[in-house]
Design an enzyme around this catalytic site. Structure first.
Site, PDB file in Angstrom:
ATOM      1  N   CYS A  87     -21.893 -15.409   5.876  1.00 30.54           N
ATOM      2  CA  CYS A  87     -22.660 -14.832   5.156  1.00 30.54           C
ATOM      3  C   CYS A  87     -23.611 -16.094   4.478  1.00 30.54           C
ATOM      4  O   CYS A  87     -24.765 -15.959   4.127  1.00 30.54           O
ATOM      5  CB  CYS A  87     -22.124 -14.101   3.990  1.00 30.54           C
ATOM      6  SG  CYS A  87     -20.843 -15.039   3.052  1.00 30.54           S
ATOM      7  N   HIS A  93     -18.580 -19.985   5.907  1.00 33.22           N
ATOM      8  CA  HIS A  93     -18.651 -18.552   5.791  1.00 33.22           C
ATOM      9  C   HIS A  93     -20.024 -18.230   6.235  1.00 33.22           C
ATOM     10  O   HIS A  93     -21.033 -18.590   6.143  1.00 33.22           O
ATOM     11  CB  HIS A  93     -18.879 -18.184   4.377  1.00 33.22           C
ATOM     12  CG  HIS A  93     -17.695 -18.308   3.511  1.00 33.22           C
ATOM     13  ND1 HIS A  93     -16.877 -17.261   3.132  1.00 33.22           N
ATOM     14  CD2 HIS A  93     -16.937 -19.341   3.155  1.00 33.22           C
ATOM     15  CE1 HIS A  93     -15.796 -17.568   2.588  1.00 33.22           C
ATOM     16  NE2 HIS A  93     -15.636 -19.062   2.531  1.00 33.22           N
ATOM     17  N   GLN A 137     -12.284 -15.812   0.207  1.00 36.86           N
ATOM     18  CA  GLN A 137     -11.538 -16.749   0.202  1.00 36.86           C
ATOM     19  C   GLN A 137     -10.517 -17.248  -0.902  1.00 36.86           C
ATOM     20  O   GLN A 137      -9.336 -17.593  -0.742  1.00 36.86           O
ATOM     21  CB  GLN A 137     -12.313 -18.144   0.698  1.00 36.86           C
ATOM     22  CG  GLN A 137     -11.452 -19.191   0.838  1.00 36.86           C
ATOM     23  CD  GLN A 137     -12.592 -20.611   1.254  1.00 36.86           C
ATOM     24  OE1 GLN A 137     -13.492 -20.326   1.907  1.00 36.86           O
ATOM     25  NE2 GLN A 137     -12.072 -21.585   1.010  1.00 36.86           N
ATOM     26  N   CYS A 155     -15.562 -11.654   5.283  1.00 37.57           N
ATOM     27  CA  CYS A 155     -16.030 -11.300   3.860  1.00 37.57           C
ATOM     28  C   CYS A 155     -16.121 -10.194   3.577  1.00 37.57           C
ATOM     29  O   CYS A 155     -16.798  -9.264   4.117  1.00 37.57           O
ATOM     30  CB  CYS A 155     -17.154 -12.293   3.749  1.00 37.57           C
ATOM     31  SG  CYS A 155     -18.021 -11.805   2.226  1.00 37.57           S
ATOM     32  N   GLU A 156     -15.658  -9.625   2.308  1.00 36.59           N
ATOM     33  CA  GLU A 156     -15.635  -8.045   1.957  1.00 36.59           C
ATOM     34  C   GLU A 156     -16.938  -7.864   1.281  1.00 36.59           C
ATOM     35  O   GLU A 156     -17.358  -6.496   1.216  1.00 36.59           O
ATOM     36  CB  GLU A 156     -14.487  -7.894   0.774  1.00 36.59           C
ATOM     37  CG  GLU A 156     -14.742  -8.631  -0.360  1.00 36.59           C
ATOM     38  CD  GLU A 156     -13.500  -8.319  -1.174  1.00 36.59           C
ATOM     39  OE1 GLU A 156     -13.479  -8.417  -2.659  1.00 36.59           O
ATOM     40  OE2 GLU A 156     -12.453  -8.069  -0.632  1.00 36.59           O
ATOM     41  N   HIS A 157     -17.681  -8.904   1.016  1.00 37.56           N
ATOM     42  CA  HIS A 157     -19.130  -8.434   0.563  1.00 37.56           C
ATOM     43  C   HIS A 157     -20.437  -8.026   1.523  1.00 37.56           C
ATOM     44  O   HIS A 157     -21.190  -7.433   1.224  1.00 37.56           O
ATOM     45  CB  HIS A 157     -19.638  -9.644  -0.272  1.00 37.56           C
ATOM     46  CG  HIS A 157     -18.686 -10.058  -1.592  1.00 37.56           C
ATOM     47  ND1 HIS A 157     -18.475 -11.245  -1.978  1.00 37.56           N
ATOM     48  CD2 HIS A 157     -18.134  -9.270  -2.409  1.00 37.56           C
ATOM     49  CE1 HIS A 157     -17.570 -10.966  -2.950  1.00 37.56           C
ATOM     50  NE2 HIS A 157     -17.383  -9.902  -3.220  1.00 37.56           N
ATOM     51  N   HIS A 158     -20.202  -8.963   2.539  1.00 37.02           N
ATOM     52  CA  HIS A 158     -21.162  -8.907   3.973  1.00 37.02           C
ATOM     53  C   HIS A 158     -20.388  -8.182   5.148  1.00 37.02           C
ATOM     54  O   HIS A 158     -21.377  -8.041   6.000  1.00 37.02           O
ATOM     55  CB  HIS A 158     -21.888  -9.998   4.045  1.00 37.02           C
ATOM     56  CG  HIS A 158     -22.649 -10.497   2.613  1.00 37.02           C
ATOM     57  ND1 HIS A 158     -22.062 -11.533   2.012  1.00 37.02           N
ATOM     58  CD2 HIS A 158     -23.806 -10.076   2.069  1.00 37.02           C
ATOM     59  CE1 HIS A 158     -22.989 -11.689   0.888  1.00 37.02           C
ATOM     60  NE2 HIS A 158     -23.881 -10.822   1.190  1.00 37.02           N
TER      61      HIS A 158
END
Length: 182
Positions: free
Chosen positions: A145, A143, A115, A75-78
């Site tokens: 996250c 996920h 995703q 995940c590019e956010h976390h």
């Protein structure tokens, strides 16, 4: 990839969380993480089209579905993993790809990603390079996250799907693929 920068970043990260990067158990960690990055982010700069340039003539195919393709991404956010299964359905227009080639189009998973974008990128690459009548890509993933932090709901899966070509606005075809995937 810049292995030295990754190693420096890992050392700084370890210090930032209050660890000692020089303690015995962590001595090789920056190197291990840098080597891991070349594996899990190996899709950066790759094009799924490289796997779809060889096709074979096939007449009278209505629907081809390759399901349960394992995928692992971050995940590019976390920067936490998400993993699951991809299912690729397409209706050829006279030419088909080798089955292993379909699974390889999930190369977009090997980069920091979400995703929703992974699903669309895969469908768009298939449309561009395979030139079928239509494509449907379904991805279901868990996920970390959501499992390890935040809402903390292990086992929750996110389902995304993208339709292109003859699949768009064709509920009967969409439902057929979803039924075959289950």
């Amino acid at each position: 990839m810049d292995k030295e920068k990754i190693e420096q970043a890992v050392r700084l990260f370890l210090e930032g969380i209050g660890e000692d990067p020089n303690r015995e158990g962590l001595l090789g960690t920056p190197d291990r993480v840098a080597r891991m990055c070349s594996e899990i982010y190996g899709g950066l700069g790759q094009d799924a089209g490289q796997y779809l340039h060889t096709t074979f003539e096939a007449k009278n195919n209505e629907l081809i579905l390759e399901k349960d393709i394992d995928l692992y991404s971050v995940c590019e956010h976390h920067l936490l993993p998400f993993y699951g299964k991809a299912h690729i359905a397409y209706i050829p227009d006279g030419r088909v790809a080798g089955l292993s080639k379909l699974a390889r189009t999930i190369v977009f998973a090997k980069r920091p990603q979400i995703q929703e974008q992974l699903t669309a990128q895969t469908a768009d690459a298939l449309m561009e390079h395979l030139k079928p009548k239509g494509v449907m890509v379904v991805i279901e993933a868990e996920h970390m996250c959501m499992t390890m932090r935040g809402v903390r709901k292990p086992g929750t899966k996110t389902l995304t799907y993208v339709c292109r070509g003859v699949f768009e606005n064709n509920d009967e075809l969409i439902n057929r693929v979803l039924m075959m995937v289950r």
